[in-house]
Design a protein around this motif. Structure first.
Motif, PDB file in Angstrom:
ATOM      1  N   GLU A   1     -41.078   9.313 -48.571  1.00 40.64           N
ATOM      2  CA  GLU A   1     -40.119   9.671 -47.525  1.00 40.64           C
ATOM      3  C   GLU A   1     -38.736   9.859 -48.133  1.00 40.64           C
ATOM      4  O   GLU A   1     -38.285   9.046 -48.949  1.00 40.64           O
ATOM      5  CB  GLU A   1     -40.064   8.617 -46.421  1.00 40.64           C
ATOM      6  N   VAL A   2     -38.084  10.945 -47.744  1.00 39.94           N
ATOM      7  CA  VAL A   2     -36.725  11.242 -48.181  1.00 39.94           C
ATOM      8  C   VAL A   2     -35.816  11.096 -46.966  1.00 39.94           C
ATOM      9  O   VAL A   2     -36.046  11.753 -45.943  1.00 39.94           O
ATOM     10  CB  VAL A   2     -36.617  12.659 -48.762  1.00 39.94           C
ATOM     11  N   GLN A   3     -34.807  10.254 -47.064  1.00 41.56           N
ATOM     12  CA  GLN A   3     -33.881  10.028 -45.963  1.00 41.56           C
ATOM     13  C   GLN A   3     -32.462  10.341 -46.418  1.00 41.56           C
ATOM     14  O   GLN A   3     -32.077  10.064 -47.543  1.00 41.56           O
ATOM     15  CB  GLN A   3     -33.962   8.579 -45.484  1.00 41.56           C
ATOM     16  N   SER A   4     -31.693  10.947 -45.537  1.00 44.88           N
ATOM     17  CA  SER A   4     -30.304  11.249 -45.830  1.00 44.88           C
ATOM     18  C   SER A   4     -29.592  11.492 -44.505  1.00 44.88           C
ATOM     19  O   SER A   4     -30.123  11.175 -43.438  1.00 44.88           O
ATOM     20  CB  SER A   4     -30.192  12.465 -46.748  1.00 44.88           C
ATOM     21  N   THR A   5     -28.382  12.048 -44.566  1.00 43.65           N
ATOM     22  CA  THR A   5     -27.649  12.397 -43.361  1.00 43.65           C
ATOM     23  C   THR A   5     -27.144  13.832 -43.476  1.00 43.65           C
ATOM     24  O   THR A   5     -26.959  14.361 -44.575  1.00 43.65           O
ATOM     25  CB  THR A   5     -26.440  11.466 -43.130  1.00 43.65           C
ATOM     26  N   VAL A   6     -26.944  14.444 -42.322  1.00 46.98           N
ATOM     27  CA  VAL A   6     -26.395  15.792 -42.275  1.00 46.98           C
ATOM     28  C   VAL A   6     -25.099  15.739 -41.464  1.00 46.98           C
ATOM     29  O   VAL A   6     -25.010  15.025 -40.463  1.00 46.98           O
ATOM     30  CB  VAL A   6     -27.401  16.780 -41.652  1.00 46.98           C
ATOM     31  N   GLU A   7     -24.100  16.480 -41.914  1.00 47.48           N
ATOM     32  CA  GLU A   7     -22.776  16.400 -41.294  1.00 47.48           C
ATOM     33  C   GLU A   7     -22.458  17.655 -40.489  1.00 47.48           C
ATOM     34  O   GLU A   7     -22.755  18.771 -40.922  1.00 47.48           O
ATOM     35  CB  GLU A   7     -21.690  16.189 -42.356  1.00 47.48           C
ATOM     36  N   PHE A   8     -21.854  17.441 -39.342  1.00 42.38           N
ATOM     37  CA  PHE A   8     -21.374  18.512 -38.476  1.00 42.38           C
ATOM     38  C   PHE A   8     -19.875  18.340 -38.271  1.00 42.38           C
ATOM     39  O   PHE A   8     -19.366  17.216 -38.265  1.00 42.38           O
ATOM     40  CB  PHE A   8     -22.075  18.475 -37.113  1.00 42.38           C
ATOM     41  N   ASP A   9     -19.197  19.461 -38.039  1.00 43.33           N
ATOM     42  CA  ASP A   9     -17.753  19.416 -37.787  1.00 43.33           C
ATOM     43  C   ASP A   9     -17.477  19.138 -36.317  1.00 43.33           C
ATOM     44  O   ASP A   9     -16.783  19.899 -35.636  1.00 43.33           O
ATOM     45  CB  ASP A   9     -17.095  20.735 -38.209  1.00 43.33           C
TER      46      ASP A   9
ATOM     47  N   GLU B   1     -20.043  11.054 -28.775  1.00 42.95           N
ATOM     48  CA  GLU B   1     -18.665  10.543 -28.864  1.00 42.95           C
ATOM     49  C   GLU B   1     -18.554   9.260 -29.692  1.00 42.95           C
ATOM     50  O   GLU B   1     -17.680   9.154 -30.570  1.00 42.95           O
ATOM     51  CB  GLU B   1     -18.101  10.336 -27.458  1.00 42.95           C
ATOM     52  N   PRO B   2     -19.431   8.261 -29.467  1.00 45.10           N
ATOM     53  CA  PRO B   2     -19.289   7.015 -30.242  1.00 45.10           C
ATOM     54  C   PRO B   2     -19.625   7.186 -31.727  1.00 45.10           C
ATOM     55  O   PRO B   2     -19.327   6.287 -32.524  1.00 45.10           O
ATOM     56  CB  PRO B   2     -20.300   6.067 -29.577  1.00 45.10           C
ATOM     57  N   LEU B   3     -20.256   8.288 -32.081  1.00 41.62           N
ATOM     58  CA  LEU B   3     -20.697   8.499 -33.466  1.00 41.62           C
ATOM     59  C   LEU B   3     -19.662   9.228 -34.307  1.00 41.62           C
ATOM     60  O   LEU B   3     -19.829   9.368 -35.523  1.00 41.62           O
ATOM     61  CB  LEU B   3     -22.012   9.295 -33.480  1.00 41.62           C
ATOM     62  N   LEU B   4     -18.599   9.717 -33.677  1.00 40.08           N
ATOM     63  CA  LEU B   4     -17.604  10.501 -34.398  1.00 40.08           C
ATOM     64  C   LEU B   4     -16.751   9.613 -35.301  1.00 40.08           C
ATOM     65  O   LEU B   4     -16.326   8.528 -34.915  1.00 40.08           O
ATOM     66  CB  LEU B   4     -16.698  11.222 -33.405  1.00 40.08           C
ATOM     67  N   VAL B   5     -16.520  10.106 -36.520  1.00 40.73           N
ATOM     68  CA  VAL B   5     -15.639   9.450 -37.477  1.00 40.73           C
ATOM     69  C   VAL B   5     -14.678  10.513 -38.014  1.00 40.73           C
ATOM     70  O   VAL B   5     -15.108  11.458 -38.681  1.00 40.73           O
ATOM     71  CB  VAL B   5     -16.424   8.805 -38.631  1.00 40.73           C
ATOM     72  N   ALA B   6     -13.410  10.360 -37.665  1.00 45.43           N
ATOM     73  CA  ALA B   6     -12.385  11.333 -38.071  1.00 45.43           C
ATOM     74  C   ALA B   6     -12.783  12.747 -37.656  1.00 45.43           C
ATOM     75  O   ALA B   6     -12.590  13.711 -38.392  1.00 45.43           O
ATOM     76  CB  ALA B   6     -12.146  11.262 -39.578  1.00 45.43           C
ATOM     77  N   GLY B   7     -13.382  12.855 -36.475  1.00 41.86           N
ATOM     78  CA  GLY B   7     -13.767  14.152 -35.932  1.00 41.86           C
ATOM     79  C   GLY B   7     -15.064  14.711 -36.465  1.00 41.86           C
ATOM     80  O   GLY B   7     -15.547  15.736 -35.987  1.00 41.86           O
ATOM     81  N   LYS B   8     -15.652  14.048 -37.456  1.00 39.17           N
ATOM     82  CA  LYS B   8     -16.900  14.507 -38.063  1.00 39.17           C
ATOM     83  C   LYS B   8     -18.081  13.740 -37.469  1.00 39.17           C
ATOM     84  O   LYS B   8     -17.942  12.615 -36.982  1.00 39.17           O
ATOM     85  CB  LYS B   8     -16.881  14.302 -39.576  1.00 39.17           C
ATOM     86  N   LEU B   9     -19.247  14.356 -37.569  1.00 42.88           N
ATOM     87  CA  LEU B   9     -20.465  13.781 -37.018  1.00 42.88           C
ATOM     88  C   LEU B   9     -21.532  13.763 -38.105  1.00 42.88           C
ATOM     89  O   LEU B   9     -21.886  14.811 -38.653  1.00 42.88           O
ATOM     90  CB  LEU B   9     -20.924  14.634 -35.836  1.00 42.88           C
TER      91      LEU B   9
END
Length: 282
Positions: free
Chosen positions: A212-220, A260-268
């Motif tokens: 299994e490969v796990q990571s995160t993807v970022e949205f603006d 909304e609660p997941l936003l950090v400095a406007g990024k997701l």
């Protein structure tokens, strides 16, 4: 193939041709997103400079284009059902100066190649959409040389993929989303642990290994995420086709409350998980 499976193949071709403009628009972002799985596939294949490689479900070209740079004295065939997606792959190869990559239209369940043609086969995010997955695996085994290598990946379970599950959960209170038919083509068709590994072994592959490969993807931000889902996420596009403007607005409001609660400095940043499987032809 049976008529029902041929119909599924034709529907898949039409779907991905329809999505190809969106995938062209989002290509750079999507390739960054999928790169961890592509990297694992490439590492597992141990590409040699003279290798002949088949990249099935190549889409807009990756990981086949990256493999072509490694197989500098060999060649890569990128195969896909969708002519629209292949047009993007062809353009990407030309822009990168990769004369040893060829984009070819074809069906994974009836590969248009002779036996023992390739040293390696890659397939990133394709298996779950094939009408007959066992037949596709058998075809991959057939076209590999003895000792040839296969590396593929599929999505892990929805719980490991909030990047898409968050959107689906936001739609479900507002739309009637039917449960997918058992083993019907779809994103999470191969998510059950051991399922695809067993299928590859049945097709004749040995030394099958899953990771299994796990990571995160970022949205603006939420709006970026919303537009991405509406333009390239197949299950979202299919479900949202049922929604009128009021329903779309309600879904968007529900989604943005979740984000909304997941936003950090406007990024997701949202997690994702996939299963990478490898095997060899004895």
């Amino acid at each position: 193939m049976e008529a029902a499976l041929t119909q599924i193949r034709d529907q898949q071709q039409q779907t991905w041709d329809t999505f190809s403009p969106g995938w062209r628009k989002w290509d750079a972002w999507t390739m960054d997103f999928l790169r961890p799985m592509g990297t694992k596939i490439i590492e597992a294949l141990h590409i040699q400079p003279t290798d002949q490689v088949l990249d099935i479900a190549t889409g807009t070209g990756e990981p086949g284009l990256s493999i072509a740079r490694l197989a500098s004295q060999g060649s890569v065939v990128g195969l896909d059902l969708s002519v629209g997606m292949l047009a993007v792959a062809h353009d990407n190869a030309a822009q990168q100066g990769l004369a040893n990559y060829a984009a070819v239209a074809g069906d994974a369940c009836a590969l248009p190649f002779l036996d023992q043609r390739f040293d390696a086969v890659s397939c990133r995010m394709g298996f779950m959409f094939f009408p007959d997955m066992l037949l596709a695996a058998q075809e991959m085994h057939r076209v590999l040389k003895p000792g040839g290598r296969l590396a593929t990946c599929v999505w892990a379970a929805p719980a490991h993929n909030p990047w898409i599950a968050t959107m689906m959960a936001s739609m479900s209170p507002h739309l009637a989303l039917p449960a997918p038919a058992p083993l019907a083509p779809g994103m999470f068709r191969c998510a059950q642990p051991g399922m695809l590994a067993g299928l590859l072994e049945t097709a004749g592959f040995s030394g099958v290994h899953a990771e299994e490969v796990q990571s995160t993807v970022e949205f603006d931000g939420p709006e970026h995420y919303w537009q991405n889902m509406l333009e390239i996420a197949a299950p979202v596009v299919a479900a949202m086709s049922q929604a009128d403007e009021a329903t779309r607005a309600a879904i968007k409001a529900t989604l943005f409350r979740k984000l909304e609660p997941l936003l950090v400095a406007g990024k997701l940043s949202l997690p994702f998980g996939s299963l990478v499987l490898t095997g060899e032809k004895g």
